[in-house]
Design a protein around this motif. Structure first.
Motif, short mmCIF file in Angstrom:
data_model
loop_
_atom_site.label_atom_id
_atom_site.label_comp_id
_atom_site.label_asym_id
_atom_site.label_seq_id
_atom_site.Cartn_x
_atom_site.Cartn_y
_atom_site.Cartn_z
N ARG A 31 2.54 21.52 -7.60
CA ARG A 31 3.70 22.55 -8.32
C ARG A 31 3.66 23.87 -7.44
O ARG A 31 4.84 24.60 -6.94
CB ARG A 31 3.30 22.74 -9.73
N GLU A 32 2.49 24.42 -7.14
CA GLU A 32 2.32 25.94 -6.37
C GLU A 32 3.42 25.72 -5.06
O GLU A 32 4.03 26.61 -4.63
CB GLU A 32 1.07 26.13 -6.05
N VAL A 33 2.89 24.56 -4.21
CA VAL A 33 3.63 24.47 -2.99
C VAL A 33 5.01 24.33 -3.05
O VAL A 33 6.08 24.75 -2.35
CB VAL A 33 2.86 23.40 -2.08
N THR A 34 5.52 23.46 -3.78
CA THR A 34 6.98 22.87 -4.02
C THR A 34 7.50 23.96 -4.52
O THR A 34 8.81 24.42 -4.00
CB THR A 34 7.01 21.76 -5.19
N ARG A 35 7.10 25.09 -5.35
CA ARG A 35 7.85 26.03 -5.69
C ARG A 35 7.95 27.19 -4.49
O ARG A 35 9.31 27.83 -4.49
CB ARG A 35 7.01 26.77 -6.90
N LYS A 36 7.06 27.34 -3.97
CA LYS A 36 7.11 28.34 -2.89
C LYS A 36 8.05 27.73 -1.86
O LYS A 36 8.65 28.89 -1.15
CB LYS A 36 5.67 28.33 -2.13
N HIS A 37 8.18 26.52 -1.58
CA HIS A 37 9.15 26.05 -0.54
C HIS A 37 10.42 25.78 -1.01
O HIS A 37 11.35 25.10 -0.14
CB HIS A 37 8.47 24.94 0.29
N GLY A 38 10.86 25.77 -2.33
CA GLY A 38 12.09 25.34 -3.05
C GLY A 38 12.30 24.07 -2.89
O GLY A 38 13.34 23.66 -2.66
N ILE A 39 11.18 23.40 -2.95
CA ILE A 39 11.53 21.81 -3.09
C ILE A 39 11.13 21.37 -4.60
O ILE A 39 10.60 21.80 -5.40
CB ILE A 39 10.02 21.04 -2.53
N VAL A 40 12.28 20.48 -4.67
CA VAL A 40 12.57 20.22 -6.15
C VAL A 40 11.37 19.26 -6.75
O VAL A 40 10.97 18.19 -6.07
CB VAL A 40 13.75 19.23 -6.40
N LEU A 41 10.67 19.59 -7.51
CA LEU A 41 9.54 18.55 -8.24
C LEU A 41 9.95 17.84 -9.33
O LEU A 41 10.05 18.10 -10.37
CB LEU A 41 8.34 19.61 -8.90
N ILE A 42 10.17 16.53 -9.08
CA ILE A 42 10.45 15.55 -10.00
C ILE A 42 9.29 14.83 -10.77
O ILE A 42 8.44 14.17 -10.22
CB ILE A 42 11.41 14.33 -9.60
N LEU A 43 8.95 15.09 -12.07
CA LEU A 43 7.96 14.56 -12.67
C LEU A 43 8.53 13.19 -13.52
O LEU A 43 9.43 13.30 -14.43
CB LEU A 43 7.27 15.23 -13.94
N ASP A 44 8.04 11.85 -13.07
CA ASP A 44 8.44 10.96 -13.73
C ASP A 44 7.85 10.71 -15.07
O ASP A 44 6.66 10.12 -15.13
CB ASP A 44 8.40 9.52 -12.86
#
Length: 462
Positions: free
Chosen positions: A249-262
């Motif tokens: 979550r930290e890395v995806t938020r930092k780089h504007g990557i959409v984190l999808i939780l299934d």
């Protein structure tokens, strides 16, 4: 000849075998569950299923986790009756109704921050369609094209969903799936993909994920999305370490990557919280929801962080996204889940079951590990007669796992297998299961395990 009266009264002239033979004539070769659980169901109530021959089974499959409240729960049945008397249409495309309004408010309130920064998207009736929508939306919102998924993940059998699913079996006959999918190793409690195990393995995988994203020489462009399950279901009931989830979550938020939780299988109280990602205290960008949310009827949705709601009208549609009856059963499900405090009950019952299974593991080393969260439990079946690896983990024994499943069926316990080679016996009972029924699960599983070992390993089945 079909007679409606015979169906509703439960008067059946045919045996299980008769119905299964007819099913093989009517249906495609793609059917799977009847090959492992050879019964024709006549009636079901709560955690119990009765076949056409009158045999009663304790259901620890529960529609692959769909039936959180068990079979024909009174709240579900009543909600269907009220819906049918209401005069509402069965489905409305994406037109709204007072029922849909109430359902949306109830569901949105369960998302992070009470849903303040989220909106809902009603998708087609399956979780796979919701996954398709999530992947398309992430690409639309970011302008990027690639997706990161993880080994062992399962997200569905449609084109894009299969592309981000780890199991290669269904992919082998498909020449071209969705391009741009990069798989990374997912932590595994028993079989660390890096061969390190424990905290060292989790820390190394966390570091590897961060470096993979941030290293300009990694060879992979910044992805549109990362998709994962907080507890892998079909992958063998494999919970993600919480520190690893937080790093993702930290890395995806930092780089504007959409984190999808299934959360299709793990969501709605199954793991002891409303959603499995909540164990890590994170907030996803897109939450994929299906199975239990419809109360047994088909319904699938996305919870989308509003900043990523980049759709233009009609960019993703589907006729049955307006399934009104499923919204009625969905509201009833949410009310029971909360009022009966089924998240806490799932945690309590799951802890008891795992404790009992751990005791069996000490007695029967073919049970390599017991793991899971809440009432999402996996038993890794191994061949302890073989040499262990460097982490003292034994090779998988899918043959024994299959025999255990067969014996469980004989002793009146319905369950499924999963994992890399189908060697993980999985328990997904309804969340309403009580203490006495949990005792019955352990009693039937123990008898089945002893019988399976006697069949597969005569010297050990004692």
């Amino acid at each position: 000849m079909f007679t409606e009266n015979a169906v509703h009264t439960g008067r059946h002239q045919k045996s299980n075998a008769d119905y299964l033979n007819r099913q093989s004539q009517f249906e495609s070769n793609v059917r799977s569950y009847p090959r492992k659980l050879p019964l024709a169901i006549a009636q079901a109530k709560g955690v119990w299923v009765t076949d056409v021959e009158g045999k009663v089974y304790l259901d620890c499959l529960a529609g692959a986790g769909t039936l959180a409240l068990g079979h024909n729960h009174e709240a579900i049945v009543s909600s269907i009756g009220r819906f049918l008397a209401s005069g509402l249409p069965m489905h409305t495309l994406d037109l709204t109704t007072p029922l849909k309004d109430a359902f949306s408010e109830a569901l949105l309130g369960l998302l992070p921050g009470g849903g303040r920064d989220y909106c809902l998207q009603f998708c087609g009736p399956s979780g796979a369609d919701a996954v398709e929508a999530a992947l398309k939306l992430a690409k639309t919102a970011t302008g990027r094209n690639s997706v990161i998924s993880f080994s062992g993940g399962y997200h569905g059998m449609t084109h894009g969903a299969l592309s981000v699913t780890g199991n290669t079996g269904p992919k082998n006959a498909i020449a071209t799936l969705m391009p741009g999918v990069q798989f990374l190793p997912y932590p595994h409690e028993y079989r660390c993909p890096l061969g390190l195990g424990g905290d060292a393995g989790v820390q190394a995988l966390s570091h590897y994920f961060e470096q993979f994203i941030e290293d300009v020489e990694s060879g992979v462009s910044l992805p549109a999305a990362v998709i994962l399950e907080a507890v892998q279901g079909e992958g063998g009931v494999n919970p993600a370490p919480l520190t690893w989830l937080r790093k993702v979550r930290e890395v995806t938020r930092k780089h504007g990557i959409v984190l999808i939780l299934d959360e299709v299988q793990a969501g709605f109280c199954r793991t002891g919280k409303m959603f499995a990602y909540q164990h890590a205290g994170i907030e996803p960008d897109i939450i994929v929801m299906s199975k239990a949310i419809g109360g047994g009827l088909p319904l699938a949705l996305l919870g989308i962080r509003r900043v990523f709601d980049a759709w233009q009208p009609g960019n993703h549609s589907g006729t049955f996204r307006g399934n009104q009856m499923a919204m009625a059963t969905g509201i009833a499900t949410l009310q029971v889940l909360q009022e009966a405090e089924l998240a806490a009950q799932a945690e309590k019952r799951g802890a008891w079951l795992k404790h009992q299974l751990e005791g069996l593991r000490q007695r029967f080393p073919a049970m390599g590990q017991v793991r899971g969260r809440g009432l999402m439990i996996g038993i890794e079946i191994v061949d302890e007669r073989q040499a262990p690896d460097a982490l003292q983990c034994f090779p998988a024994d899918p043959g024994l796992a299959a025999i255990i499943q067969q014996q469980c069926f004989q002793y009146g316990l319905l369950l499924e297998r999963g994992g890399r080679q189908g060697n993980v016996v999985r328990l997904l009972p309804p969340l309403i299961i009580d203490e006495e029924q949990c005792h019955a699960v352990i009693e039937r599983y123990t008898r089945a395990l002893i019988a399976a070992l006697a069949q597969a390993r005569p010297a050990q089945g004692k």
